[in-house]
Design an enzyme around this catalytic site. Structure first.
Site, PDB file in Angstrom:
ATOM      1  N   GLY A   1       4.067  -0.150  -1.318  1.00 50.17           N
ATOM      2  CA  GLY A   1       3.923  -0.681  -2.666  1.00 50.17           C
ATOM      3  C   GLY A   1       5.121  -0.325  -3.521  1.00 50.17           C
ATOM      4  O   GLY A   1       5.598  -1.144  -4.329  1.00 50.17           O
ATOM      5  N   PHE A  59      -1.784  -1.138  -3.930  1.00 47.24           N
ATOM      6  CA  PHE A  59      -2.818  -0.167  -3.587  1.00 47.24           C
ATOM      7  C   PHE A  59      -2.215   1.232  -3.741  1.00 47.24           C
ATOM      8  O   PHE A  59      -1.296   1.601  -3.012  1.00 47.24           O
ATOM      9  CB  PHE A  59      -3.289  -0.342  -2.142  1.00 47.24           C
ATOM     10  CG  PHE A  59      -4.022  -1.618  -1.840  1.00 47.24           C
ATOM     11  CD1 PHE A  59      -4.448  -2.474  -2.839  1.00 47.24           C
ATOM     12  CD2 PHE A  59      -4.288  -1.967  -0.523  1.00 47.24           C
ATOM     13  CE1 PHE A  59      -5.120  -3.645  -2.541  1.00 47.24           C
ATOM     14  CE2 PHE A  59      -4.968  -3.134  -0.216  1.00 47.24           C
ATOM     15  CZ  PHE A  59      -5.386  -3.987  -1.220  1.00 47.24           C
ATOM     16  N   TYR A  92       0.854  -1.192   0.000  1.00 41.63           N
ATOM     17  CA  TYR A  92       0.000   0.000   0.000  1.00 41.63           C
ATOM     18  C   TYR A  92       0.892   1.245   0.000  1.00 41.63           C
ATOM     19  O   TYR A  92       1.763   1.400   0.841  1.00 41.63           O
ATOM     20  CB  TYR A  92      -0.890  -0.041   1.238  1.00 41.63           C
ATOM     21  CG  TYR A  92      -2.050   0.941   1.280  1.00 41.63           C
ATOM     22  CD1 TYR A  92      -2.172   2.000   0.395  1.00 41.63           C
ATOM     23  CD2 TYR A  92      -3.053   0.793   2.242  1.00 41.63           C
ATOM     24  CE1 TYR A  92      -3.240   2.874   0.458  1.00 41.63           C
ATOM     25  CE2 TYR A  92      -4.127   1.664   2.314  1.00 41.63           C
ATOM     26  CZ  TYR A  92      -4.213   2.702   1.423  1.00 41.63           C
ATOM     27  OH  TYR A  92      -5.278   3.576   1.485  1.00 41.63           O
ATOM     28  N   CYS A  93       0.676   2.126  -0.969  1.00 49.84           N
ATOM     29  CA  CYS A  93       1.357   3.426  -1.041  1.00 49.84           C
ATOM     30  C   CYS A  93       2.876   3.228  -1.060  1.00 49.84           C
ATOM     31  O   CYS A  93       3.393   2.521  -1.897  1.00 49.84           O
ATOM     32  CB  CYS A  93       0.895   4.308   0.120  1.00 49.84           C
ATOM     33  SG  CYS A  93       1.449   6.033   0.018  1.00 49.84           S
ATOM     34  N   VAL A  94       3.623   3.832  -0.119  1.00 53.52           N
ATOM     35  CA  VAL A  94       5.081   3.739  -0.153  1.00 53.52           C
ATOM     36  C   VAL A  94       5.558   2.305   0.028  1.00 53.52           C
ATOM     37  O   VAL A  94       6.623   1.925  -0.468  1.00 53.52           O
ATOM     38  CB  VAL A  94       5.732   4.649   0.901  1.00 53.52           C
ATOM     39  CG1 VAL A  94       5.453   6.103   0.599  1.00 53.52           C
ATOM     40  CG2 VAL A  94       5.269   4.290   2.298  1.00 53.52           C
TER      41      VAL A  94
END
Length: 584
Positions: free
Chosen positions: A321, A346, A317-319
C-alpha cells in the site's frame, strides 16, 4: 520409596517442623535484606552533594522505590503469616485477563501466588521506572519501554519449569515425559531456525489454502500475475488488481475458502487479478524500491491491455500500500493518473512519523546489523518473522515456549499461523533502503525528497478516489499513522476504522459476524475527532467497501472472452496459486 505425600518438595505437601523453621528463617532473612536495601536507597536519595547525579534524585523514582519495597515486604508478610498480614489489593482487570496465570494454583497455592504477585510487582515497577525517567527524549523512552516490556515478558515465572505450577503438575503426572516431548519440539525448531506455531502438515498451499480457482497469466523475474475465474454471469467493467505485501505470501487474502477475500470478491462479480511476489534469492540482489513500483505499473498496464479497459481498481496491503501510494504519485507526475480508477489501502502507511514499535528496529546499530545478515544479497525471511514475533512476544514466543516446550503439548492446526510462519526472503538492498528512507527518515511525505524513474514524488498531487482502512488495535501500522494519509491525498477519500488488528482487522469475512467497523461522514480532521463522532457497525467492513467501489463505477459486462483466465491475449501459464508462492 517414600510416599509422595511426605515429599516436602512436592507442591501442596505439608512440611514438617524443621522445614517450617528453615523456610521461616529464609523468608525472614530475605525480608531483612530487602528492608536494608530499600532503606539504603531511600537514604541515598537524601544525600546532599552529588545526589543530583543519581537517578534517585528524581522525586518520582524515590516514591517508586519506597512503594516497591513496602509492597514487596507486604508480599513476604502475607506468605509468612497470612492471618496477620494486610489483605492483598484486588487484582486489576489486566491481571484477571492474563492467560499466563489462568490456572487456579497461581492464586490458591500460597507459594505460587507469591511468585505471581512478586513478578507482577517487579514488572509494574520496571515499566513505571521508565516513565519516571527525567531528561530522556521521548523517542528513546519509547525504545526503553519496548525493551522493558520484552524483558518483563521473558522473565515471567510461567516461562520456567520450576516456577509454573501447571508444568510442575504435568511433570509429576507424566514422570517427565512432557519435558522430553518439549525438548523434541525445541530441537526441531532449532534445526529449522524458526519457532513453530501450528501443526506440521495440517495446511498446504493449493490443497486447503489458496484454493480459489484461477490461472497464472504472466510471470516476470519479480512477480506472477494470477487471474481468477469468474463465478457470476456478469462482472464489473473495471477489474481489480491486488498488491499484497512482499514480506509475506499473498494467500493471507486467500486462506481457507470461508476466510478468503479473493473468493468473496469474485463472488461479488469482480474480475480479480492478484500479484504474487517472488521470494528473493541471489538473482534479486540488485532489486530496489523503484523495481517494485515499476512492477505495480506493469501489472496495471498488463490488466488494462488484456481486458482492453482504460483503468483498473487497485488494492495495496501494508508495504504494498505504501508502494501503491508512490505508484499513484508517479502516475500523477506523468499525467497518467487516469489509469487507476480507485485505490484501496489495507493498513498502509505513507507518513512514518508515528509508525509504531517497528521504529525500534531502525536505529543506526540495527541497520548496520541488518546489513551484515545479507551476504548473498537477500535477507532470510526468518529474520523478519522473528522481528514481528518480538512485537507480540507474549503471544507469539513465550506462549509457545510454555505450551510446547515445557508442557510438551502438540501444536494445534491454525491457518493464519501457518501463513505467519511461511516466510518470504527480501532483496537486501531494497529492504535496507526502505527502513532508512521511510521508517527512519520519513522521506515519502516530503514533496520531491524521493524520485522514481526520474520523476519526483509528491503525494499531495494524488487525486485518485481512495478507500483507506485501518485496524483499531494494529501494532504494525497503527491507526494514528494510517490516518495521516487523509492529510495528503487530494481526491475523494473514505476512511474506515476496523476492529482488531493488522491481520484479523482485514481478513474478516461477513459470514463470520465478527468485530465491527467505524465510519464518520462529518469530515473529521483528526483520528480522535473521527472516533468521537463515528458510527459503529457490527460485523465486516467488506460490504461497505463493495458499496464504495460500486459507487466509483457500477457498469458491468458479460463474463466471457478475456474475462476468463487464459482466454484473452495472455495464455495461461499454470493453475493458481502459481509457482512463486511455493518457492522457498
Amino acid at each position: 520409596m517414600a510416599d509422595q505425600h511426605d515429599d516436602p518438595t512436592r507442591p501442596g505437601a505439608t512440611p514438617d517442623l524443621a522445614d517450617l523453621q528453615h523456610w521461616t528463617w529464609v523468608m525472614g532473612r530475605a525480608q531483612q535484606m530487602m528492608m536494608e536495601q530499600g532503606l539504603g536507597l531511600i537514604e541515598a536519595s537524601k544525600a546532599a552533594p552529588g545526589a543530583a547525579a543519581t537517578p534517585f534524585a528524581n522525586p518520582a523514582l524515590v516514591r517508586q522505590a519506597q512503594d516497591f519495597w513496602q509492597e514487596n515486604i507486604a508480599l513476604w508478610q502475607r506468605l509468612v503469616d497470612p492471618a496477620a498480614a494486610v489483605p492483598p489489593p484486588p487484582q486489576s482487570e489486566g491481571d484477571a485477563r492474563d492467560r499466563r496465570f489462568k490456572a487456579a494454583a497461581w492464586r490458591e497455592d500460597p507459594w505460587f501466588d507469591w511468585i505471581r504477585r512478586s513478578y507482577n510487582l517487579i514488572a509494574d515497577h520496571m515499566l513505571r521506572g521508565v516513565d519516571a525517567l527525567d531528561g530522556v527524549p521521548e523517542k528513546q523512552k519509547e525504545q526503553l519501554r519496548f525493551a522493558a516490556r520484552g524483558l518483563v515478558d521473558a522473565m515471567s515465572p510461567s516461562n520456567f519449569a520450576m516456577t509454573n505450577p501447571e508444568v510442575v503438575e504435568k511433570t509429576i503426572e507424566t514422570r517427565g515425559q512432557n519435558l522430553l516431548d518439549g525438548l523434541k519440539h525445541m530441537l526441531a525448531d532449532i534445526g529449522k531456525g524458526q519457532l513453530t506455531h501450528t501443526a506440521e502438515g495440517a495446511f498446504e498451499v493449493g490443497r486447503n489454502l489458496a484454493t480459489t480457482p484461477g490461472k497464472v497469466v504472466k510471470r516476470t523475474p519479480l512477480y506472477e500475475l494470477i487471474q481468477y475465474t469468474p463465478t457470476t454471469e456478469r462482472v464489473g467493467t473495471i477489474p481489480l488488481v491486488i498488491f499484497p505485501p512482499w514480506i509475506n505470501r499473498f494467500y493471507i487474502l486467500d486462506l481457507t475458502p470461508e476466510k478468503s477475500f479473493i473468493r468473496w470478491a469474485v463472488e461479488q462479480g469482480i474480475t480479480v487479478f492478484m500479484v504474487s511476489w517472488k521470494s528473493a534469492d541471489a538473482s534479486l540482489k540488485d532489486v530496489v524500491w523503484d523495481d517494485y513500483i515499476a512492477a505495480q505499473v506493469d501489472a496495471i498496464d498488463t490488466v488494462r491491455g488484456v481486458l482492453d479497459v482504460p483503468a483498473v481498481h487497485t488494492v495495496g496491503y501494508c508495504v504494498a500500500g505504501t508502494t501503491l501510494a508512490a505508484t499513484l504519485a508517479l502516475l500523477a507526475a506523468r499525467g497518467e493518473a487516469s489509469r487507476v480508477a480507485s485505490a484501496t489501502f489495507f493498513t498502509a502507511q505513507v507518513d512514518f512519523a508515528q509508525a509504531g514499535e517497528l521504529q525500534h528496529f531502525v536505529t543506526d546499530d540495527q541497520l548496520a546489523l541488518i546489513g551484515t545478515l545479507s551476504p548473498q544479497g537477500f535477507l532470510d525471511g526468518r529474520y523478519m518473522a522473528l522481528t514481528f514475533n518480538l512485537l507480540r512476544g507474549r503471544d507469539l514466543i513465550w506462549n509457545y515456549v510454555t505450551n510446547n516446550y515445557l508442557l510438551g503439548s502438540d501444536y494445534a492446526p491454525f491457518d493464519l499461523l501457518h501463513w505467519n510462519g511461511d516466510t518470504t526472503n527480501l532483496p537486501a538492498k531494497w529492504h535496507l533502503s526502505y527502513l532508512t528512507d521511510l521508517y527512519r527518515d520519513n522521506l515519502l511525505v516530503q514533496p520531491g525528497a524521493m524520485s522514481v524513474a526520474g520523476e519526483a514524488l509528491d503525494l499531495t498531487r494524488v487525486t485518485t478516489p481512495a478507500y483507506v482502512q485501518a485496524g483499531r488495535e494494529d501494532h504494525i501500522a497503527p491507526a494514528e499513522s494510517v490516518w495521516k494519509i487523509t492529510h495528503l491525498f487530494q481526491g475523494p477519500l473514505r476512511f474506515v476504522l476496523a476492529g482488531s488488528g493488522h491481520i484479523a482487522g482485514v481478513v474478516n469475512p461477513p459470514a463470520a459476524g465478527k468485530y465491527q467497523y467505524w465510519t464518520n461522514e462529518s469530515g473529521a480532521t483528526t483520528l480522535a475527532d473521527f472516533v468521537a463522532g463515528a458510527t459503529e457497525t457490527k460485523g465486516s467492513w467488506w460490504p461497505d467497501w463493495l458499496g464504495w467501489l460500486r459507487g466509483v463505477s457500477a457498469e458491468d459486462v458479460v463474463a466471457e472472452g478475456a474475462r476468463l483466465p487464459g482466454e484473452g491475449a495472455l495464455p495461461a501459464l499454470g493453475e493458481a496459486p502459481g509457482e512463486y508462492v511455493r518457492a522457498r
